[in-house]
Design an enzyme around this catalytic site. Structure first.
Site, PDB file in Angstrom:
ATOM      1  NE  ARG A  72       4.580   6.300   5.966  1.00 47.68           N
ATOM      2  CZ  ARG A  72       5.657   6.833   5.226  1.00 47.68           C
ATOM      3  NH1 ARG A  72       6.291   7.821   5.685  1.00 47.68           N
ATOM      4  NH2 ARG A  72       6.001   6.146   4.131  1.00 47.68           N
ATOM      5  CG  ASP A  79       7.410   6.546  13.973  1.00 54.02           C
ATOM      6  OD1 ASP A  79       7.024   6.131  12.885  1.00 54.02           O
ATOM      7  OD2 ASP A  79       8.424   7.188  14.058  1.00 54.02           O
ATOM      8  CG  ASP A  85       2.954  -1.510  -1.449  1.00 53.71           C
ATOM      9  OD1 ASP A  85       3.667  -2.196  -2.049  1.00 53.71           O
ATOM     10  OD2 ASP A  85       3.570  -0.709  -0.580  1.00 53.71           O
ATOM     11  CG  ASN A  86       4.169   2.236  -3.135  1.00 48.32           C
ATOM     12  OD1 ASN A  86       3.311   2.496  -2.087  1.00 48.32           O
ATOM     13  ND2 ASN A  86       5.316   2.020  -2.567  1.00 48.32           N
ATOM     14  N   GLY A 146      -1.212  -2.572   4.469  1.00 48.94           N
ATOM     15  CA  GLY A 146      -1.898  -1.435   4.936  1.00 48.94           C
ATOM     16  C   GLY A 146      -1.477  -0.321   5.543  1.00 48.94           C
ATOM     17  CE  LYS A 195       3.254   8.993   3.041  1.00 44.85           C
ATOM     18  NZ  LYS A 195       3.585   8.979   1.486  1.00 44.85           N
TER      19      LYS A 195
HETATM   20  P1  AMP Z   1       5.743   2.921   1.961  1.00 44.05           P
HETATM   21  O1  AMP Z   1       7.159   2.627   1.779  1.00 44.05           O
HETATM   22  O2  AMP Z   1       5.596   4.371   2.336  1.00 44.05           O
HETATM   23  O3  AMP Z   1       4.980   2.735   0.684  1.00 44.05           O
HETATM   24  O4  AMP Z   1       5.237   2.077   3.148  1.00 44.05           O
HETATM   25  C1  AMP Z   1       5.321   0.441   2.985  1.00 44.05           C
HETATM   26  C2  AMP Z   1       4.617   0.216   4.335  1.00 44.05           C
HETATM   27  O5  AMP Z   1       5.130   0.444   5.299  1.00 44.05           O
HETATM   28  C3  AMP Z   1       3.091   0.685   4.251  1.00 44.05           C
HETATM   29  O6  AMP Z   1       2.452  -0.360   4.758  1.00 44.05           O
HETATM   30  C4  AMP Z   1       3.251   1.732   5.214  1.00 44.05           C
HETATM   31  O7  AMP Z   1       2.021   2.076   5.918  1.00 44.05           O
HETATM   32  C5  AMP Z   1       4.095   1.089   6.182  1.00 44.05           C
HETATM   33  N1  AMP Z   1       5.249   2.220   6.693  1.00 44.05           N
HETATM   34  C6  AMP Z   1       5.969   3.074   6.245  1.00 44.05           C
HETATM   35  N2  AMP Z   1       6.424   3.941   7.233  1.00 44.05           N
HETATM   36  C7  AMP Z   1       5.766   3.639   8.331  1.00 44.05           C
HETATM   37  C8  AMP Z   1       5.807   4.218   9.898  1.00 44.05           C
HETATM   38  N3  AMP Z   1       6.457   5.186   9.868  1.00 44.05           N
HETATM   39  N4  AMP Z   1       5.153   3.707  10.714  1.00 44.05           N
HETATM   40  C9  AMP Z   1       4.193   2.410  10.246  1.00 44.05           C
HETATM   41  N5  AMP Z   1       4.193   2.025   9.135  1.00 44.05           N
HETATM   42  C10 AMP Z   1       4.919   2.463   8.278  1.00 44.05           C
HETATM   43 MG    MG Z   2       3.120   3.120   0.060  1.00 45.77          MG
END
Ligand code: AMP
Ligand code: MG
Length: 501
Positions: free
Chosen positions: A99, A131, A258-259, A96, A119
């Site tokens: 951030r 965070d 998820d990406n 989900g 974002k």
């Molecule tokens: P990503 O690596 O950006 O595709 O993120 C993978 C997952 O980690 C997703 O569910 C993001 O929402 C969550 N996520 C990444 N960075 C943060 C953050 N700083 N705080 C909360 N959730 C995060």
């Molecule tokens: Mg992502």
């Protein structure tokens, strides 16, 4: 009393919402967390115009407050989207928006509905231990690289604005915080389908599929078997997208489900990078130790990801499981076909052929192989090849030859290339122009992106503006900024990139 019309006129980010109408499991309300001292670092005025926002209003106090999460646009309730995902092959049932906050949607001037997302807007119900924030570096990296992709004509999410928050984030040392205003034709991912499917919520899967068809693939709405047609359509767009990545030397870096955008856009710029020297096994991401998402693995992983998507739709395809699986498999054939058509067509265009004949793909592949053996810069190799594309005259080969460790390795290939060029009716100038229109001079090279981030961290935004100027018009020459086309010097090379979350 103000009329509704005048209220709309004063709302800098007038939005609507349709995603919210989907079953409740797909979203949670999430208000952006206000930031201390927001400052607008960059507004994408051209994109604002395309979407139908007033750039002047966006740079005003209400506009900046909205882009920084300190004010919610009128008439919408921001939300965090729920999604699952296979990360490096392993299912995570709940990810989900941890951030990111979806403010709402806007139908642009071309009639396309676009998501407007912040974002780095603070914690949401999906933040887990995170965070909810983003650091300036990754925000600028995504801004630059996504706008470069758009300039290259590759489907992508876009960057509408970058705002600094005036607060630090710990990564693990303190870094300046920032927010990216991201625009997508939607943020629905393969993982959004997995979220409902893994919970056995078939009706929700169906509602989501119907929504996706209406929003992204209206042409299949009346198909006899719409869900099978949806797999085909998503497979086709994704296959074409990944071919386009390869043709510009792009490595996504985290192709987790998820990406993967269901609309076929490049989504989530984390440890992504453009290659300098051509090497098909290139990996930049520090977390991809096995090379799962290496440059040349992307076509294979694309199909793997789509297979996870097709699995979600199995209950909608047929009551009989075997029948459903066989339909899904057939539909997924669209992926390989679309990939090959786009990749092979793109390769022969890159070497200046107007038509694709037998042996042409092999000819282009031979060049790539030689480029790999000779450590040739991918982007410059093709860009300089355009200048050399005369069917008989090789006097303009100097620049491209010089890129090869052993220039005679180019000569052998060029002889065969010219024999083939001589069979085409198109003249040198027309060919050169056509090649320059597909072989960019400028990509957001890693070392330049890093220089921009370092300067911006010290308050200097000029390098950011300069780099954006060239990468958003990457096929033009930009004589005053030609140095941005150059590969890194040995001591400037960056071989590792980080998620930076
Ligand atoms: P990503 O690596 O950006 O595709 O993120 C993978 C997952 O980690 C997703 O569910 C993001 O929402 C969550 N996520 C990444 N960075 C943060 C953050 N700083 N705080 C909360 N959730 C995060
Ligand atoms: Mg992502």
């Amino acid at each position: 009393m103000a009329s509704p019309l005048s209220e709309t006129a004063t709302e800098p980010l007038a939005l609507t919402e349709t995603f919210r109408q989907l079953p409740a499991l797909f979203h949670e309300n999430a208000t952006p967390t206000p930031t201390k001292r927001p400052q607008l670092l960059r507004l994408n005025r051209a994109l604002a115009d395309d979407i139908g926002f007033d750039a002047g209003a966006l740079t005003g106090p209400d506009g900046i407050a909205t882009l920084a999460g300190n004010r919610t646009p009128a008439d919408v309730t921001p939300l965090a989207m729920a999604y699952a995902g296979h990360q490096f092959g392993n299912l995570v049932p709940t990810l989900g928006d941890g951030r990111a906050v979806l403010l709402g949607e806007r139908v642009d001037t071309a009639g396309v509905r676009r998501d407007i997302q912040l974002k780095g807007a603070g914690i949401t119900p999906f933040s887990r231990t995170g965070d909810g924030r983003a650091a300036l570096g990754p925000v600028l990296r995504e801004y630059i690289v996504s706008e470069a992709m758009a300039g290259l004509g590759v489907p992508t999410t876009r960057a509408l604005a970058a705002t600094s928050t005036g607060e630090n984030v710990l990564r693990p040392t303190p870094e300046p915080g920032a927010i990216l205003t991201r625009v997508a034709t939607s943020h629905i991912r393969v993982g959004t389908f997995e979220y409902a499917a893994k919970r056995g919520e078939t009706e929700a899967v169906q509602a989501l599929a119907d929504y996706v068809i209406e929003r992204h693939y209206p042409e299949i709405a009346d198909a006899e078997a719409p869900y099978r047609a949806l797999i085909e359509a998503v497979a086709e767009r994704t296959g074409t997208l990944i071919a386009n990545w390869l043709l510009v030397g792009f490595i996504h870096g985290v192709m987790n489900t998820d990406n993967v955008s269901i609309a076929g856009e490049t989504l989530d710029y984390g440890p992504c990078a453009f290659m300098d020297t051509y090497d098909p096994a290139t990996v930049y991401s520090s977390i991809d130790s096995g090379g799962r998402y290496a440059y040349n693995q992307q076509p294979r992983v694309g199909l793997w990801n789509l297979s996870r998507f097709a699995e979600c739709l199995l209950p909608l395809l047929a009551d009989d499981q075997d029948e459903a699986v066989s339909q899904a498999k057939e539909a997924l054939d669209a992926y390989g076909n679309a990939f090959e058509t786009a990749y092979h067509g793109g390769l022969v265009t890159k070497i200046g052929l107007a038509e694709c004949h037998e042996g042409d793909v092999e000819l282009a592949s031979n060049l790539l192989q030689t480029m790999a053996e000779q450590s040739v810069d991918f982007t410059l190799g093709f860009r300089y090849l355009a200048d050399a594309a005369h069917a008989v005259d090789s006097t303009n080969d100097t620049n491209v030859r010089a890129l090869f460790a052993d220039p005679t390795a180019f000569d052998g290939w060029a002889t065969r290339w010219r024999e083939r060029l001589a069979t085409e009716t198109r003249g040198f100038n027309a060919r050169r122009n056509a090649m320059r229109a597909v072989n960019p001079a400028f990509i957001p090279r890693n070392h330049r992106v890093q220089q921009v981030i370092d300067a911006a961290t010290n308050g200097d935004l000029e390098p950011l503006n300069e780099l954006l100027a060239v990468v958003s018009q990457p096929f033009d020459d930009h004589p005053n900024r030609a140095h941005y086309a150059e590969p890194p010097a040995e001591n400037e090379k960056i071989t590792r990139t980080f998620c930076g979350t």
